[in-house]
Structures are given as C-alpha cells and as structure tokens.
Scaffold this motif. Sequence first.
Motif, PDB file in Angstrom:
ATOM      1  N   THR A  80       0.839  -1.197   0.000  1.00  0.00           N
ATOM      2  CA  THR A  80       0.000   0.000   0.000  1.00  0.00           C
ATOM      3  C   THR A  80       0.872   1.244   0.000  1.00  0.00           C
ATOM      4  OG1 THR A  80      -1.709  -1.163   1.247  1.00  0.00           O
ATOM      5  CG2 THR A  80      -1.800   1.243   1.262  1.00  0.00           C
ATOM      6  N   GLU A  81       0.601   2.155  -0.931  1.00  0.00           N
ATOM      7  CA  GLU A  81       1.270   3.455  -0.946  1.00  0.00           C
ATOM      8  C   GLU A  81       0.288   4.498  -0.422  1.00  0.00           C
ATOM      9  OE1 GLU A  81       3.822   6.186  -3.981  1.00  0.00           O
ATOM     10  OE2 GLU A  81       1.848   5.536  -4.684  1.00  0.00           O
ATOM     11  N   VAL A  82       0.736   5.274   0.550  1.00  0.00           N
ATOM     12  CA  VAL A  82      -0.082   6.344   1.121  1.00  0.00           C
ATOM     13  C   VAL A  82       0.539   7.672   0.708  1.00  0.00           C
ATOM     14  CG1 VAL A  82      -0.770   7.474   3.276  1.00  0.00           C
ATOM     15  CG2 VAL A  82      -0.906   4.998   3.069  1.00  0.00           C
ATOM     16  N   PHE A  83      -0.321   8.634   0.353  1.00  0.00           N
ATOM     17  CA  PHE A  83       0.169   9.963  -0.005  1.00  0.00           C
ATOM     18  C   PHE A  83      -0.666  11.031   0.681  1.00  0.00           C
ATOM     19  CE2 PHE A  83      -3.253   9.197  -2.932  1.00  0.00           C
ATOM     20  CZ  PHE A  83      -3.876  10.427  -3.060  1.00  0.00           C
ATOM     21  N   ALA A  84      -0.037  12.165   0.906  1.00  0.00           N
ATOM     22  CA  ALA A  84      -0.728  13.341   1.442  1.00  0.00           C
ATOM     23  C   ALA A  84      -0.139  14.568   0.756  1.00  0.00           C
ATOM     24  CB  ALA A  84      -0.549  13.447   2.953  1.00  0.00           C
ATOM     25  N   VAL A  85      -0.996  15.386   0.187  1.00  0.00           N
ATOM     26  CA  VAL A  85      -0.569  16.637  -0.433  1.00  0.00           C
ATOM     27  C   VAL A  85      -0.849  17.749   0.571  1.00  0.00           C
ATOM     28  CG1 VAL A  85      -0.839  18.203  -2.378  1.00  0.00           C
ATOM     29  CG2 VAL A  85      -1.094  15.735  -2.721  1.00  0.00           C
ATOM     30  N   LEU A  86       0.222  18.398   1.026  1.00  0.00           N
ATOM     31  CA  LEU A  86       0.120  19.449   2.041  1.00  0.00           C
ATOM     32  C   LEU A  86       0.338  20.811   1.409  1.00  0.00           C
ATOM     33  CD1 LEU A  86       2.233  17.667   4.780  1.00  0.00           C
ATOM     34  CD2 LEU A  86      -0.258  17.747   4.599  1.00  0.00           C
ATOM     35  N   ARG A  87      -0.442  21.787   1.840  1.00  0.00           N
ATOM     36  CA  ARG A  87      -0.346  23.151   1.314  1.00  0.00           C
ATOM     37  C   ARG A  87       0.180  24.085   2.389  1.00  0.00           C
ATOM     38  NH1 ARG A  87      -5.187  26.712  -1.408  1.00  0.00           N
ATOM     39  NH2 ARG A  87      -3.895  28.526  -1.863  1.00  0.00           N
ATOM     40  N   ASN A  88       1.191  24.870   2.025  1.00  0.00           N
ATOM     41  CA  ASN A  88       1.783  25.863   2.913  1.00  0.00           C
ATOM     42  C   ASN A  88       1.100  27.206   2.652  1.00  0.00           C
ATOM     43  OD1 ASN A  88       3.383  27.696   4.277  1.00  0.00           O
ATOM     44  ND2 ASN A  88       5.313  26.894   3.519  1.00  0.00           N
ATOM     45  N   HIS A  89       0.462  27.772   3.675  1.00  0.00           N
ATOM     46  CA  HIS A  89      -0.246  29.044   3.541  1.00  0.00           C
ATOM     47  C   HIS A  89       0.595  30.230   3.987  1.00  0.00           C
ATOM     48  CE1 HIS A  89      -4.122  27.109   2.693  1.00  0.00           C
ATOM     49  NE2 HIS A  89      -3.706  26.180   3.543  1.00  0.00           N
ATOM     50  N   THR A  90       1.864  30.005   4.298  1.00  0.00           N
ATOM     51  CA  THR A  90       2.708  31.080   4.820  1.00  0.00           C
ATOM     52  C   THR A  90       3.642  31.619   3.730  1.00  0.00           C
ATOM     53  OG1 THR A  90       4.515  29.634   5.540  1.00  0.00           O
ATOM     54  CG2 THR A  90       2.691  29.964   7.089  1.00  0.00           C
ATOM     55  N   ASP A  91       4.325  32.703   4.041  1.00  0.00           N
ATOM     56  CA  ASP A  91       5.266  33.324   3.109  1.00  0.00           C
ATOM     57  C   ASP A  91       6.691  32.841   3.305  1.00  0.00           C
ATOM     58  OD1 ASP A  91       3.285  34.832   1.878  1.00  0.00           O
ATOM     59  OD2 ASP A  91       3.489  36.485   3.308  1.00  0.00           O
ATOM     60  N   TYR A  92       6.874  31.740   3.986  1.00  0.00           N
ATOM     61  CA  TYR A  92       8.213  31.188   4.189  1.00  0.00           C
ATOM     62  C   TYR A  92       8.153  29.664   4.096  1.00  0.00           C
ATOM     63  CZ  TYR A  92       6.264  30.819   8.888  1.00  0.00           C
ATOM     64  OH  TYR A  92       5.444  30.557   9.957  1.00  0.00           O
ATOM     65  N   ASP A  93       9.288  29.062   3.779  1.00  0.00           N
ATOM     66  CA  ASP A  93       9.361  27.603   3.684  1.00  0.00           C
ATOM     67  C   ASP A  93       9.061  27.000   5.059  1.00  0.00           C
ATOM     68  OD1 ASP A  93      10.122  28.064   1.109  1.00  0.00           O
ATOM     69  OD2 ASP A  93      12.210  27.448   1.389  1.00  0.00           O
ATOM     70  N   TYR A  94       8.305  25.912   5.058  1.00  0.00           N
ATOM     71  CA  TYR A  94       7.921  25.273   6.319  1.00  0.00           C
ATOM     72  C   TYR A  94       8.523  23.886   6.381  1.00  0.00           C
ATOM     73  CZ  TYR A  94       5.020  26.273  10.311  1.00  0.00           C
ATOM     74  OH  TYR A  94       4.598  26.621  11.555  1.00  0.00           O
ATOM     75  N   ARG A  95       9.286  23.626   7.428  1.00  0.00           N
ATOM     76  CA  ARG A  95       9.911  22.310   7.631  1.00  0.00           C
ATOM     77  C   ARG A  95       9.019  21.478   8.528  1.00  0.00           C
ATOM     78  NH1 ARG A  95      15.624  23.078   9.694  1.00  0.00           N
ATOM     79  NH2 ARG A  95      15.607  20.843   9.352  1.00  0.00           N
ATOM     80  N   ILE A  96       8.703  20.286   8.053  1.00  0.00           N
ATOM     81  CA  ILE A  96       7.803  19.401   8.797  1.00  0.00           C
ATOM     82  C   ILE A  96       8.399  18.006   8.895  1.00  0.00           C
ATOM     83  CG2 ILE A  96       5.699  20.643   8.169  1.00  0.00           C
ATOM     84  CD1 ILE A  96       5.780  17.581   6.416  1.00  0.00           C
ATOM     85  N   GLU A  97       7.783  17.203   9.751  1.00  0.00           N
ATOM     86  CA  GLU A  97       8.036  15.780   9.825  1.00  0.00           C
ATOM     87  C   GLU A  97       6.684  15.081   9.703  1.00  0.00           C
ATOM     88  OE1 GLU A  97      11.811  14.890  12.611  1.00  0.00           O
ATOM     89  OE2 GLU A  97      10.049  15.613  13.681  1.00  0.00           O
ATOM     90  N   ALA A  98       6.664  13.958   9.010  1.00  0.00           N
ATOM     91  CA  ALA A  98       5.432  13.188   8.859  1.00  0.00           C
ATOM     92  C   ALA A  98       5.760  11.702   9.011  1.00  0.00           C
ATOM     93  CB  ALA A  98       4.800  13.450   7.497  1.00  0.00           C
TER      94      ALA A  98
END
Length: 149
Positions: A80-98
């Motif tokens: 199974t491949e899982v995907f999530a498309v995340l949208r950044n609403h800010t004016d700067y790059d956002y670093r995340i962990e998932a």
Amino acid sequence: MFRTLIAMTAATTLLVAGCTSMPSSSTKLEGRTAPVEYNTVVFTDYDLSRTWHEGIMGSGQTYRLSVENHGRRRTETGTTEVFAVLRNHTDYDYRIEARTQFFDQDGVPVDAKPTWQRSTIPANSVSAYKTLSTSTQPLKYRVEVRELK
C-alpha cells in the motif's frame, strides 16, 4: 482607597480571564481525546492548523498548513502506498516531519514503529508526502504531521 480599587480591578480581570473556556493557544479537549480515525491526515502539532472557540482573545483559526488531498493505492508489488498533499499558507518555507501508522482491518497496528520523515514545503506552495507499507494485506492508515523544530 485608590490602591484598593486598582487591586480589585486587577483581581476581577484575572478572575474573568480565568473563567473563559481555554486560551487561544490551545484547542478543545475533545479534539485531543477523540477516538483514532483511520484513512486520515492529522496535525499533531496544534499550531499548524487549528480552530479555537471562546479563548481569551476570542475565537479564531490558524492555517499554516492544510491537507489538499490524501489517499492510498496498491502498488505493483501488492503493498500500500499512502500519499498526502500538504499546502503551505505562509510566506516562508515550512519544515515538517510526517509519519504513517498502518493498521489491519481489525485496527491493529501493522508496522512496529513508524519513522518520522523530514520534508520542506516551499512558501505558498504544495508538497507531497508518500510512504509504502511493508505488508501486502489491505491496510488502513493514519498520517501524522508536526513542525520540525
């Protein structure tokens, strides 16, 4: 007399502020203690996307990130491949962990310990997170996202 009036005003202000339901930096307890939902994406870092009601500063919303789309599909090898498309609403790059936790049809976790994957979502843009299961059985998923600090 003037000092007493000031002290009484300050005490009343603190008392009224303490009686409001929750500060704006928090979310309702029901959201944090709700049953685990499957086939979903959740923000475990509540500053990324949240709604609050009746806080000290009133009601409001914060949407630094949002989920544009998510899902699962079978690969050619049967995993199974899982995907999530995340949208950044800010004016700067956002670093995340998932990370993704997989569950069988009975709700039992399949992978022993999911690992956090780091990603950067460019300012005012979208980015996709993808991961694969190690099992070929039909699975449910839960993607957790948090800010990389």
